[in-house]
Design a protein around this motif. Structure first.
Motif, short mmCIF file in Angstrom:
data_model
loop_
_atom_site.label_atom_id
_atom_site.label_comp_id
_atom_site.label_asym_id
_atom_site.label_seq_id
_atom_site.Cartn_x
_atom_site.Cartn_y
_atom_site.Cartn_z
N ASN A 194 121.04 -18.15 73.71
CA ASN A 194 120.49 -17.83 75.02
C ASN A 194 120.22 -19.17 75.71
O ASN A 194 120.51 -20.23 75.15
N ALA A 195 119.66 -19.14 76.90
CA ALA A 195 119.43 -20.39 77.64
C ALA A 195 118.51 -21.33 76.85
O ALA A 195 118.75 -22.54 76.80
N GLU A 196 117.49 -20.77 76.21
CA GLU A 196 116.56 -21.60 75.44
C GLU A 196 117.26 -22.29 74.28
O GLU A 196 117.02 -23.46 73.99
N VAL B 10 120.43 -23.09 74.10
CA VAL B 10 121.27 -24.16 74.66
C VAL B 10 120.41 -25.38 74.97
O VAL B 10 120.77 -26.50 74.63
N GLU B 11 119.28 -25.15 75.61
CA GLU B 11 118.38 -26.26 75.94
C GLU B 11 117.89 -26.98 74.69
O GLU B 11 117.85 -28.21 74.65
N GLN B 12 117.52 -26.23 73.65
CA GLN B 12 117.05 -26.84 72.40
C GLN B 12 118.16 -27.65 71.74
O GLN B 12 117.91 -28.73 71.20
N THR B 13 119.38 -27.12 71.78
CA THR B 13 120.53 -27.83 71.21
C THR B 13 120.76 -29.14 71.94
O THR B 13 120.96 -30.20 71.32
N LEU B 14 120.73 -29.09 73.27
CA LEU B 14 120.94 -30.31 74.07
C LEU B 14 119.82 -31.32 73.83
O LEU B 14 120.07 -32.52 73.75
N ALA B 15 118.59 -30.83 73.69
CA ALA B 15 117.43 -31.73 73.53
C ALA B 15 117.38 -32.38 72.15
O ALA B 15 116.99 -33.54 72.03
N HIS C 242 120.99 -24.75 67.75
CA HIS C 242 119.98 -23.70 67.80
C HIS C 242 120.67 -22.44 68.31
O HIS C 242 121.53 -22.51 69.19
N TYR C 243 120.27 -21.31 67.79
CA TYR C 243 120.90 -20.04 68.16
C TYR C 243 119.82 -19.00 68.43
O TYR C 243 118.64 -19.25 68.23
N TYR C 244 120.29 -17.82 68.86
CA TYR C 244 119.39 -16.69 69.06
C TYR C 244 119.83 -15.57 68.13
O TYR C 244 121.00 -15.16 68.15
N SER C 245 118.92 -15.08 67.32
CA SER C 245 119.22 -13.99 66.39
C SER C 245 118.98 -12.66 67.09
O SER C 245 117.84 -12.36 67.49
N ARG C 246 120.04 -11.88 67.25
CA ARG C 246 119.89 -10.57 67.88
C ARG C 246 119.13 -9.62 66.96
O ARG C 246 118.34 -8.81 67.43
N ARG D 49 116.84 -10.38 64.58
CA ARG D 49 115.44 -10.77 64.44
C ARG D 49 114.74 -10.96 65.78
O ARG D 49 113.54 -11.18 65.83
N GLN D 50 115.54 -10.97 66.87
CA GLN D 50 115.00 -11.16 68.22
C GLN D 50 114.20 -12.45 68.34
O GLN D 50 113.10 -12.47 68.88
N LYS D 51 114.81 -13.56 67.83
CA LYS D 51 114.10 -14.84 67.93
C LYS D 51 115.06 -16.02 67.85
O LYS D 51 116.18 -15.90 67.37
N GLN D 52 114.57 -17.14 68.32
CA GLN D 52 115.30 -18.40 68.25
C GLN D 52 115.31 -18.89 66.81
O GLN D 52 114.37 -18.64 66.06
N TRP D 53 116.36 -19.62 66.46
CA TRP D 53 116.37 -20.27 65.15
C TRP D 53 117.26 -21.51 65.21
O TRP D 53 118.20 -21.58 65.99
N MET D 54 116.90 -22.49 64.42
CA MET D 54 117.74 -23.68 64.28
C MET D 54 118.56 -23.49 63.02
O MET D 54 118.02 -23.16 61.96
N LYS D 55 119.85 -23.69 63.11
CA LYS D 55 120.72 -23.57 61.95
C LYS D 55 120.21 -24.53 60.88
O LYS D 55 120.03 -25.73 61.13
N GLY D 56 119.96 -23.98 59.70
CA GLY D 56 119.49 -24.79 58.58
C GLY D 56 118.00 -24.96 58.48
O GLY D 56 117.52 -25.68 57.61
N GLU D 57 117.23 -24.27 59.34
CA GLU D 57 115.78 -24.45 59.31
C GLU D 57 115.17 -24.05 57.97
O GLU D 57 114.16 -24.62 57.56
#
Length: 118
Positions: free
Chosen positions: A34-36, A38-43, A48-52, A54-62
């Motif tokens: 989602n937009a967030e 994308v922003e987290q990935t750029l920053a 970073h992805y959005y889990s449909r 789990r309905q939440k953001q996650w960083m790959k490998g967290e």
């Protein structure tokens, strides 16, 4: 952010993102952003992805430590798919395989062509 304005997110506010190994060219996985995300990935420089489910953001490998360092990002011609060229640490797939694309169609069946990493 003008980069975000160029992306066509679907009705759920998501865009598919394909992770490709920068060195080998192998497609490792596809996930949603989602937009967030994308922003987290750029920053951060890490995927970073959005889990449909789990309905939440996650960083790959967290949790696994199998992070994806993003080296380049591409937007397709329609503006509705992202391609992330990455440096993968460990396996990309949650099945412990190098790629999520480990089943190949052979005749009328899906054949596993890659076993989990040890």
């Amino acid at each position: 952010m003008s980069l975000l304005n160029s992306i066509t997110f679907n009705e759920a506010g998501l865009v598919p993102a394909i992770a490709q190994d920068q060195t080998t060219g192998r497609v490792l996985m596809m996930a949603w952003m989602n937009a967030e995300a994308v922003e987290q990935t750029l920053a951060t420089g890490y995927a970073h992805y959005y889990s449909r489910s789990r309905q939440k953001q996650w960083m790959k490998g967290e949790s696994s430590g199998h992070v994806q360092k993003v080296l380049e990002i591409y937007l397709d011609c329609d503006g509705d798919t992202l391609l992330l060229k990455i440096e993968q640490t460990g396996p990309a797939c949650h099945t412990n395989r190098a790629s999520c694309f480990y089943k190949q169609q052979i005749e009328n069946d899906w054949i596993t062509i890659e076993e989990p990493l040890q």
